[in-house]
Design an enzyme around this catalytic site. Sequence first.
Site, PDB file in Angstrom:
ATOM      1  N   SER A 107       0.819  -1.197  -0.078  1.00 44.92           N
ATOM      2  CA  SER A 107       0.141   0.097  -0.046  1.00 44.92           C
ATOM      3  C   SER A 107       0.843   1.467  -0.018  1.00 44.92           C
ATOM      4  O   SER A 107       1.691   1.412  -0.639  1.00 44.92           O
ATOM      5  CB  SER A 107      -1.009  -0.091   1.194  1.00 44.92           C
ATOM      6  N   ASP A 241      -1.225   6.686  -3.994  1.00 48.51           N
ATOM      7  CA  ASP A 241      -0.461   6.001  -3.238  1.00 48.51           C
ATOM      8  C   ASP A 241       0.434   4.681  -3.962  1.00 48.51           C
ATOM      9  O   ASP A 241       0.130   4.293  -5.330  1.00 48.51           O
ATOM     10  CB  ASP A 241      -0.866   5.510  -1.969  1.00 48.51           C
ATOM     11  N   ASP A 243      -0.270   1.444  -4.169  1.00 52.76           N
ATOM     12  CA  ASP A 243      -1.037   0.824  -4.867  1.00 52.76           C
ATOM     13  C   ASP A 243      -2.394   1.065  -5.487  1.00 52.76           C
ATOM     14  O   ASP A 243      -3.100   0.348  -5.822  1.00 52.76           O
ATOM     15  CB  ASP A 243      -1.495  -0.555  -4.023  1.00 52.76           C
ATOM     16  N   ASP A 245      -4.932   2.884  -4.323  1.00 52.04           N
ATOM     17  CA  ASP A 245      -6.191   3.095  -3.711  1.00 52.04           C
ATOM     18  C   ASP A 245      -6.485   4.014  -2.841  1.00 52.04           C
ATOM     19  O   ASP A 245      -7.451   4.210  -1.996  1.00 52.04           O
ATOM     20  CB  ASP A 245      -6.859   1.802  -3.191  1.00 52.04           C
TER      21      ASP A 245
END
Length: 266
Positions: A107, A241, A243, A245
């Site tokens: 993430s 960010d 990833d 999301d």
Amino acid sequence: MDSHHFNATILREYDIRGRVNDTLSAKDAFALGRAFGSVVMRESPTNRTLCVGYDGRTHSPELEAALVDGLKRSGVDVVRIGRGPTPLLYFSVFHFNAGGGVMVTGSHNPKDQNGFKMMLGKRSFHSTNIARLGPIAAAGEYINGNGTVREARPFDPYIDALVSAASTKRPLTVAWDPGNGAAGEVVVAIAKRLPGKHIVINEVIDGTFPAHHPDPAQEENLAQLREVVAENRCDLGFAFDGDGDRLGVLDAKGRVVWADQLLALL
């Protein structure tokens, strides 16, 4: 049966996350595949297909391969969608009508960390569900099977869906910063198909994050995007960010539109 003990710190409320080769390893990824795969086999009798994707971190391919091996050995049929942002994994679960999915991703965390986000059915697999994976692995209470593995990348349908959802009454000048994260290829594809002028920076997926830390919720990580917005007199700036999301937004004056303000606008 082989038992496995996860580090107590990695089983979190909404995901599994740790420092690679410290609290999280390929052995953990394999055990997660065995444990989560066993849950799928027990609780999703009519749909035992899982989609698996991974982000752009340097260690994500190794963790993804170990995870897929564990899922397969528990009898799960795996659809490997390859590298991309987490929303592409969510999209793929619906697109292929799968029984769930797993995303290998750290993430917005530092580059030495990684982890997993999971879906069972069409919903997030979290909280007490994540917590029970520990005892399953520790007891080696796995279902044994021989699942299948195939590759299918729903990139084009995903881009089509995003572009078709966009509507604007006038062409905009927009700056985009995927931050060398997994959304880079998606952002480039979208920018080519939207009306207006689009400037994309840091679009090359690079798990070392050479430009800046990939967390747009921290204003210092929006400095480069702010410069591009000013130089090109953009109407908007978007940052993502690691990833893809988590979203950061700048207005035409380079001011941050914070998440609660975005919610009100949406």
